[in-house]
Design an enzyme around this catalytic site. Structure first.
Site, PDB file in Angstrom:
ATOM      1  N   LYS A 101       0.975  -1.127   0.020  1.00  0.00           N
ATOM      2  CA  LYS A 101      -0.102  -0.006   0.025  1.00  0.00           C
ATOM      3  C   LYS A 101       0.852   1.301   0.074  1.00  0.00           C
ATOM      4  O   LYS A 101       2.098   1.388   0.605  1.00  0.00           O
ATOM      5  CB  LYS A 101      -0.642   0.089   1.336  1.00  0.00           C
ATOM      6  CG  LYS A 101      -2.005   1.004   1.256  1.00  0.00           C
ATOM      7  CD  LYS A 101      -2.913   0.942   2.487  1.00  0.00           C
ATOM      8  CE  LYS A 101      -3.856   1.811   2.768  1.00  0.00           C
ATOM      9  NZ  LYS A 101      -4.930   1.507   3.950  1.00  0.00           N
ATOM     10  N   SER A 176      -9.788   1.592   2.751  1.00  0.00           N
ATOM     11  CA  SER A 176      -8.899   2.322   1.865  1.00  0.00           C
ATOM     12  C   SER A 176      -7.886   1.467   1.248  1.00  0.00           C
ATOM     13  O   SER A 176      -7.538   1.779   0.275  1.00  0.00           O
ATOM     14  CB  SER A 176      -8.378   3.298   2.893  1.00  0.00           C
ATOM     15  OG  SER A 176      -7.399   2.594   3.741  1.00  0.00           O
ATOM     16  N   SER A 200      -9.983  -1.025   6.899  1.00  0.00           N
ATOM     17  CA  SER A 200      -9.376  -0.658   5.626  1.00  0.00           C
ATOM     18  C   SER A 200      -8.698  -1.887   4.942  1.00  0.00           C
ATOM     19  O   SER A 200      -8.259  -1.870   3.976  1.00  0.00           O
ATOM     20  CB  SER A 200      -8.434   0.416   5.850  1.00  0.00           C
ATOM     21  OG  SER A 200      -9.086   1.754   5.755  1.00  0.00           O
TER      22      SER A 200
END
Lengths: 536, 511
Positions: A101, A176, A200
């Protein structure tokens, strides 16, 4: 390129076995992964920065190490066994394509947090989780899209364009960590790392039909991961199987002297994959599945999962979490307060987006932040700034911490009765782009995941097939006692074995090529374009 | 403007101090492994943590926590087992994270006190009710001592006086950013500028004894702000206070507070109100000027630092730190009086200076019976010599005289090997060359002549050679005595025992 193996479905164990048997080299795995990213990412847009050269370099180191051992043992009858030993010394992720990420610092790459603010920011060091994943043998394929600074549940707030759900390119991948979930679901990488502050990891995993786990707070070091809510953030893995999750966790977990909230973890999670659930006590919370607003197909899928666990010999116990309903309120106080303070460092002075024509320091701060941050980020900063201001603090922040204590105690009491809990992950399956425009409705999509961050426990999203109404992936959440994340692995692996379901999205190169204009320049993201219209 | 003495007859001054001390003796910064150093090239001691780079996390310095616990134990504070760090949020480029990690309502050390002995001299103004010229003791409460990190340094270029206004650009040096700092806040218990000065001096000596900082006001590792207000004697309410900054020496602290007290008295006596503000002491102009007016309190949005768990200091930790406490100045002074038999004023002078007392104690180890002669040498010869050479920044530590050598000198004087007059000469040579006293005495043949027969012969010769002066002396011109003594000393090449010479001259002239 002709490859003698089917890359997209390869598991961590299969890669290991293939390397051991000389079926393929790490370099061939890396090349297959790179080709897959090249072919599919134009449709999915999971990657913000592919790093094929880093993946190839890592692969070559692994192949060289294995070749060295082979040569050394050429005359040795037990050469094959020694080869395995060499693999072991290369770590639990030897030759495994992995991606990170983009809120994780990785030397040699940008760390943008999907924000214009950090568009050109280059990582000056590597996050511990990244370092450990690569040291554990992982082949770093690149940096993954996300909601800006991890504020969001759909990856729509990225400043560099949306990520598309590989199961249905008209839908969000969740967020996310949407890029992490989508990259694994599309078979571009075997595993990925994400971060989870309120769901997330788990929510995008359920939206994309993959396994995603947020370990107990403190199991994985946060050092080098750009902070959103310091007391809530936790790094965790995505994979297509529970076994892949366990192997990744084995590589990245444990005490890190650079993060004083990290803890000693000596558990080998892979050891818990085949222990079964016979005799285990598994808790259900009826109040959660009976809540209004939850889709029937989600309730049905959760009930079916519970029945399967029962048929495997688990004792199902009804437990109560009386304060869990207050978790969302507490979360939207604590999270923004910590985010407000954590994001203060983005002031345009030494790095980051700087408004060129500011007259003085105050104006430089104001304009650079007003234009460098997207609307959701600004909303959270303003919320936190307000909630911490004098006079307001006592009304919100302090009670929120008290509520946090009550919720933590709820879970402690529940885990006196059970070894794990099972709940839904998200009240619904993946929604369409733009379908949820109201921030509060978006926040509500995390009601099953947020209490776990508030309490600090670990939770895993396990895909249990497609919803009977939506036809989209549905996940169930397995929650464990604090620092007993092996319980989660044990239950999830047993439950996973009862499903004969597709582990990867039915997406191939070219099929959906015409769906959208998704290949625009990153800065013209749809969500940003409308918000920034006034100054372009 | 009235003088301080006059003002304090009508007004009670209420003074509280905020003292910042950088823990300069530690090896590393508060939350990272960067070294603490001064004067190096800008930004050479930085890392992702103290630069506040995205993703970096703080790891607290255990030694800094030991230092503050030491400071708390030495100042009678109660050590708070449970306390935590907070974030103080404000934007300024020298604060790399745009928040300062500091402590909240509960600091590591709370509710301490220091007893301050005010040795009265004619020059100082006593607090109300205290008789002039008498010493008294003031009990000064300490509200708290907390631990925090220092900011970096901003250098504004192109403006006037290094201020930001008018500057063309500003430079940032983060070497200091993240240096551990303790802040001590006193209760408003001080009543005169002299008390404030003595308090800060005593605090400095305590911290120097603990070894937690070099406490240099010149270099800024010891900084002090003052809060001052006036009220009528007997009034329960405090007056409006001003905060005084830029008092970077003990003299400036004293003079700045003195000016501010007199200024406030004038404002109040003219019927005006004191404005709540921060004022800047200008030593050259000998006045305080308005720095900034606080109309509303700053909102720092203080909240618990989520990257650092709350502390739970164990009894074992606190006791281990307590075991490290050195003998503090007050205890030293008591020992010097009771065990060494020094007069109180000498004991206080030695104990009140960490270098002098350390030197004294070491010298005492070599010559345990010679406390008084050693103390005399230190407080007279050594102090005078140090004062004379202070421009070069010479200290006891950097000097050439060792405690053992000083003890040896004391012994040579005490046992009559050399005269006290010779002692001064020997000390000057020791300080200049670093030679031991024995060697100096031997090389220069500086033995005291205490042979009564030899001296008697010398005196007789002098008297015989100066019959006229002997006659004058005997007819009442006794001032000539010095002439005879001088002649005798000259004849013995300065090595005659002065006492013996005196006795023999007296005997021969008057006998």
């Amino acid at each position: 390129m002709a490859v003698g193996f089917e890359y997209p479905d390869l598991s961590v164990a299969a890669i290991r076995a293939g390397l051991a048997a000389h079926d393929f080299s790490a370099r061939e795995v890396a090349q297959a992964a790179i080709a897959r990213v090249d072919a599919l990412d134009p449709q999915v847009h999971a990657f913000l920065e592919p790093t094929p050269e880093l993946a190839l370099a890592a692969a070559e180191r692994i192949d060289a190490a294995l070749a060295g051992t082979d040569a050394h043992n050429a005359a040795d009858a037990s050469a094959a066994a020694t080869h395995n030993t060499a693999l072991d010394s290369l770590g639990p992720l030897a030759g495994v394509p992995i991606a990170f990420k983009d809120n994780m610092n990785q030397l040699g790459t940008h760390t943008t947090c999907a924000s214009l603010m950090l568009k050109d920011y280059t990582a000056p060091f590597s996050a511990t989780c990244v370092e450990r994943a690569i040291a554990g043998g992982g082949l770093p394929l690149g940096k993954l899209n996300m909601d800006e600074f991890a504020f969001g549940s759909s990856t729509e707030t990225s400043a560099f364009g949306r990520t598309y759900n590989p199961w249905d390119l008209e839908r969000v991948p969740g967020g996310s960590s949407g890029g992490s979930a989508a990259s694994v679901a599309a078979g571009m990488v075997t595993v990925a790392l994400g971060s989870d502050t309120g769901g997330s990891i788990r929510q995008p995993a359920s939206f994309c039909g993959v396994v995603g786990m947020k370990p107990t707070y403190g199991v994985v070091s946060r050092y080098g991961v750009v902070a959103f809510g310091s007391s809530l953030d936790q790094v965790g893995p995505f994979g297509r199987t529970v076994a892949d999750i366990a192997a990744t966790l084995d590589a990245i977990s444990g005490r890190d002297l650079r993060d004083c909230t990290s803890q000693e973890v000596t558990t080998c999670f892979t050891d818990y994959l085949e222990r079964g659930v016979a005799g285990m006590r598994i808790g259900i919370v009826s109040a959660l599945t009976d809540a209004p607003g939850i889709e029937l197909e989600i309730v049905t899928a959760t009930h079916q999962a519970v029945k399967r666990l029962e048929s495997l010999g688990a004792h199902i116990v009804e437990v109560e979490l009386p304060n869990a309903a207050a978790a969302l309120a507490a979360y939207y106080v604590i999270g923004p307060c910590e985010a407000f303070s954590n994001l203060s460092r983005f002031d345009s002075v030494r790095y980051g987006y700087r408004e060129p024509d500011a007259a003085d320091l105050g104006e430089q701060y104001e304009q650079s932040r007003a234009h460098g941050f997207g609307p959701e980020t600004i909303r959270r900063i303003m919320l936190g700034s307000y909630l911490l201001s004098s006079g307001v603090y006592d009304t919100y922040y302090y009670p929120a911490q008290q509520v946090r204590t009550l919720i933590t105690q709820d879970y402690q009491r529940a885990f006196e009765q059970v070894d794990a809990l099972i709940t839904p992950v998200s009240p619904r399956t993946a929604f369409r782009f733009g379908e949820i425009a109201d921030p509060t409705s978006m926040y509500l999509s995390d009601i099953f995941t947020i209490p776990i961050n508030i309490a600090g426990n670990g939770g895993l999203s396990l895909p249990v097939g497609l919803g009977e109404t939506s036809g989209l992936p549905v996940g169930v959440q397995i929650i464990g006692p604090q620092f007993s994340d092996e319980n989660i692995i044990q239950v999830a692996a047993a439950l996973e074995a009862t499903y004969d379901i597709r582990r990867r999205a039915p997406l191939e190169a070219g099929i959906h090529a015409s769906i959208e204009d998704r290949l625009g320049t990153p800065l013209k993201a749809p969500t940003q374009a409308s918000a920034e219209g006034g100054r372009q | 403007m009235k003088g301080l003495k006059t003002v304090l007859q009508d007004w009670e001054a209420v003074i509280g101090l905020e003292v910042h001390v950088e823990l300069t003796t530690l090896n590393t910064k508060m939350f990272c492994a960067c070294p603490i150093s001064y004067g190096d090239d800008p930004n050479t001691h930085t890392c992702p943590v103290c630069l506040g780079m995205p993703g970096a996390l703080p790891v607290p310095n255990r030694a800094a926590i030991e230092s503050i616990v030491l400071a708390g134990l030495a100042t009678g504070c109660s050590i708070q087992k449970r306390s935590m760090f907070y974030r103080k949020n404000y934007f300024y480029p020298d604060m790399s994270k745009n928040f300062q990690t500091t402590q909240g309502p509960i600091a590591f050390c709370m509710h301490g006190a220091i007893d301050l002995e005010i040795p009265h001299t004619a020059a100082t103004v006593p607090r109300a009710g205290m008789p002039e010229r008498d010493a008294y003791t003031a009990h000064i409460g300490i509200t708290r001592i907390h631990l925090e990190e220092d900011a970096g340094k901003t250098v504004h270029v192109g403006g006037t006086d290094g201020r930001i206004s008018g500057a063309t650009y500003s430079l940032l040096d983060y070497n200091r950013c993240g240096t551990p700092l303790i802040e001590l806040v006193t209760e408003p218990d001080l009543r005169t500028p002299e008390e404030a000065r003595l308090f800060l001096q005593k605090l400095r000596q305590v911290f120097l004894t603990l070894g937690i900082s070099d406490c240099s006001m010149e270099q800024g590792s010891l900084r002090c702000d003052g809060n001052v207000s006036l009220r009528r004697y007997g009034a329960a309410q405090f007056g409006t206070k001003t905060e005084l900054k830029n008092m970077n020496s003990f003299k400036n602290l004293h003079d700045g507070l003195t000016f501010e007290i007199c200024r406030q008295a004038e404002v109040l006596e003219e019927g005006d109100a004191v404005r709540q503000e921060t004022r800047h002491w200008e030593p050259a102009a000998k006045r305080t000027i308005t720095m900034r007016v606080k109309e509303t309190a700053d909102d720092y949005r203080l909240f618990p630092e989520p990257d650092l768990a709350p502390y739970d200091l164990s009894d074992e930790f606190i006791e281990a730190v307590r075991a490290r406490l050195p003998e503090l100045p007050d205890a030293k002074k008591r020992r010097y009086v009771s065990t060494c038999g020094l007069p109180t004023s000498d004991a206080a002078a030695l104990a009140g200076d960490v270098e002098l007392s350390r030197f004294f104690d070491e010298a005492l180890t070599a010559q345990p019976a010679l406390a008084k002669p050693i103390a005399n040498l230190l407080l007279n010869e050594v102090s005078a010599w140090l004062n004379a050479h202070s421009v070069e920044g010479l200290t006891l530590v950097s000097g050439k005289v060792t405690p053992a050598a000083l003890a040896e000198l004391a012994k040579l004087t005490a046992d009559g090997t050399i005269s006290s007059h010779q002692g001064k000469e020997v000390f000057a040579l020791m300080a200049a060359t670093g030679d031991t006293p024995a060697r100096i005495v031997e090389e220069r043949g500086m033995k005291q002549v205490s042979d009564a027969g030899a001296i008697e012969q010398i005196v007789s010769d002098i008297l015989a050679a100066n019959p006229q002066k002997v006659e004058e002396y005997r007819s009442g011109k006794t001032g000539l005595r010095g002439f005879f003594v001088g002649q005798a000393m000259k004849a013995t090449q300065g090595q005659g025992n002065p006492q013996l010479i005196n006795e023999i001259i007296t005997k021969k002239l008057e006998g």
